[in-house]
Every structure is written in C-alpha cells, then in structure tokens.
Design a protein around this motif. Structure first.
Motif, PDB file in Angstrom:
ATOM      1  N   UNK A   1      -8.132  -2.986  -4.841  1.00  0.00           N
ATOM      2  CA  UNK A   1      -6.856  -2.270  -4.874  1.00  0.00           C
ATOM      3  C   UNK A   1      -5.739  -3.166  -5.405  1.00  0.00           C
ATOM      4  N   UNK A   2      -5.711  -4.414  -4.973  1.00  0.00           N
ATOM      5  CA  UNK A   2      -4.687  -5.351  -5.445  1.00  0.00           C
ATOM      6  C   UNK A   2      -4.839  -5.593  -6.949  1.00  0.00           C
ATOM      7  N   UNK A   3      -6.079  -5.682  -7.432  1.00  0.00           N
ATOM      8  CA  UNK A   3      -6.322  -5.885  -8.861  1.00  0.00           C
ATOM      9  C   UNK A   3      -5.840  -4.695  -9.689  1.00  0.00           C
ATOM     10  N   UNK A   4      -5.784  -3.523  -9.077  1.00  0.00           N
ATOM     11  CA  UNK A   4      -5.296  -2.318  -9.762  1.00  0.00           C
ATOM     12  C   UNK A   4      -3.792  -2.136  -9.562  1.00  0.00           C
ATOM     13  N   UNK A   5      -3.124  -3.179  -9.052  1.00  0.00           N
ATOM     14  CA  UNK A   5      -1.682  -3.164  -8.790  1.00  0.00           C
ATOM     15  C   UNK A   5      -1.263  -2.088  -7.801  1.00  0.00           C
ATOM     16  N   UNK A   6      -2.138  -1.748  -6.873  1.00  0.00           N
ATOM     17  CA  UNK A   6      -1.774  -0.809  -5.818  1.00  0.00           C
ATOM     18  C   UNK A   6      -0.952  -1.569  -4.777  1.00  0.00           C
ATOM     19  N   UNK A   7      -0.030  -0.883  -4.106  1.00  0.00           N
ATOM     20  CA  UNK A   7       0.875  -1.562  -3.151  1.00  0.00           C
ATOM     21  C   UNK A   7       0.184  -1.857  -1.822  1.00  0.00           C
ATOM     22  N   UNK A   8      -0.723  -2.844  -1.827  1.00  0.00           N
ATOM     23  CA  UNK A   8      -1.468  -3.193  -0.620  1.00  0.00           C
ATOM     24  C   UNK A   8      -1.124  -4.601  -0.185  1.00  0.00           C
ATOM     25  N   UNK A   9      -1.274  -4.838   1.116  1.00  0.00           N
ATOM     26  CA  UNK A   9      -1.027  -6.154   1.678  1.00  0.00           C
ATOM     27  C   UNK A   9      -2.036  -6.381   2.784  1.00  0.00           C
ATOM     28  N   UNK A  10      -2.832  -7.418   2.676  1.00  0.00           N
ATOM     29  CA  UNK A  10      -3.748  -7.788   3.740  1.00  0.00           C
ATOM     30  C   UNK A  10      -3.033  -8.735   4.683  1.00  0.00           C
ATOM     31  N   UNK A  11      -3.028  -8.427   5.994  1.00  0.00           N
ATOM     32  CA  UNK A  11      -2.293  -9.286   6.919  1.00  0.00           C
ATOM     33  C   UNK A  11      -3.145  -9.826   8.046  1.00  0.00           C
ATOM     34  N   UNK A  12      -4.387  -9.422   8.139  1.00  0.00           N
ATOM     35  CA  UNK A  12      -5.246  -9.926   9.197  1.00  0.00           C
ATOM     36  C   UNK A  12      -6.692  -9.709   8.811  1.00  0.00           C
ATOM     37  N   UNK A  13      -7.532 -10.657   9.134  1.00  0.00           N
ATOM     38  CA  UNK A  13      -8.964 -10.476   8.885  1.00  0.00           C
ATOM     39  C   UNK A  13      -9.586 -10.020  10.187  1.00  0.00           C
ATOM     40  N   UNK A  14     -10.147  -8.831  10.161  1.00  0.00           N
ATOM     41  CA  UNK A  14     -10.726  -8.235  11.361  1.00  0.00           C
ATOM     42  C   UNK A  14     -12.242  -8.214  11.292  1.00  0.00           C
ATOM     43  N   UNK A  15     -12.784  -7.840  10.144  1.00  0.00           N
ATOM     44  CA  UNK A  15     -14.224  -7.738   9.957  1.00  0.00           C
ATOM     45  C   UNK A  15     -14.689  -8.751   8.916  1.00  0.00           C
ATOM     46  N   UNK A  16     -15.887  -9.234   9.086  1.00  0.00           N
ATOM     47  CA  UNK A  16     -16.499 -10.039   8.042  1.00  0.00           C
ATOM     48  C   UNK A  16     -17.715  -9.291   7.536  1.00  0.00           C
ATOM     49  N   UNK A  17     -17.700  -8.987   6.267  1.00  0.00           N
ATOM     50  CA  UNK A  17     -18.859  -8.337   5.655  1.00  0.00           C
ATOM     51  C   UNK A  17     -19.110  -8.997   4.320  1.00  0.00           C
ATOM     52  N   UNK A  18     -20.282  -8.810   3.789  1.00  0.00           N
ATOM     53  CA  UNK A  18     -20.608  -9.336   2.472  1.00  0.00           C
ATOM     54  C   UNK A  18     -20.308  -8.336   1.376  1.00  0.00           C
ATOM     55  N   UNK A  19     -19.797  -7.156   1.737  1.00  0.00           N
ATOM     56  CA  UNK A  19     -19.575  -6.132   0.715  1.00  0.00           C
ATOM     57  C   UNK A  19     -18.346  -5.479   0.881  1.00  0.00           C
TER      58      UNK A  19
END
Length: 119
Positions: free
Chosen positions: A101-119
């Motif tokens: 989403x960020x690469x598509x310039x969508x207005x997103x912000x990650x503020x916490x890591x909750x899950x760890x996945x490989x995908x």
C-alpha cells in the motif's frame, strides 16, 4: 506462557493507548469520556488476536479510556479503504500489505508490529 501473554498484552495496550493516560483512581473511564476505536482484524478472530481479546474482555482498554470494538471482515477487505471510508479507525494487516500500500502511495502508516508472518 503467562509471562509471554503479559508481554504481548502490554505491547498491544501500549501501542493503542500511548497518548492516553489512565484516569487516576478510576475503576474505568465512563462511556461518555471514552475514545471509540474500531480495530479491523485482518481475518476472522483467531489465536493471533488473543492479546486484543484479553485486553477487551478484562477491561484494560477501558482503563485507558478506550472503547474498543474488534471488527471481523465478512470477506476479504482492503483495510485502508475501510479506514478512509470511516468504517474503521485502525486495522491489523499483514506487513506485506502495508508495504504494498505504501509503495502505491496510499495514505497508510504502520505504528506497531502485532503479528509476525512470512507473507
């Protein structure tokens, strides 16, 4: 296991309420002074969401003045579109989706890591 659960729970509560101080001496914030937060889950309710469920059921969010609603998708959804449409406030997403989403310039912000996945 109990220590791990407490660490996960603390990280979850701290991530969602870092700007909110609990009311001193209060048993919990009243609904009129609570901040409503609709958290969209990335999929159906499952063990990955345990810290959120525990915090909700034991009133930990309420203690910080938060009225939290966990929202399960009925089908696949694009979390950022749900947030922009006003149907969610924040969402649990896969890290890969956040980067896409960020690469598509969508207005997103990650503020916490909750899950760890490989995908």
């Amino acid at each position: 296991m109990k220590d791990l659960l407490l660490v996960l729970l603390f990280a979850t509560v701290a991530g969602f309420s870092s700007a909110v101080e609990p009311e001193c001496g209060a048993e919990g914030a009243s609904s009129s002074s609570s901040t409503k937060i609709r958290i969209g889950l990335e999929w159906f309710l499952n063990p990955d969401h345990l810290p959120l469920v525990v915090a909700l059921r034991h009133g930990f969010f309420r203690d910080f003045g938060l009225d939290v609603e966990l929202v399960e998708p009925k089908d696949h959804w694009e979390a950022e579109e749900e947030i922009l449409a006003g149907r969610l406030d924040v969402a649990v997403t896969e890290p890969l989706h956040l980067a896409q989403d960020a690469a598509k310039n969508k207005p997103v912000l990650g503020f916490s890591r909750f899950l760890h996945t490989d995908g």
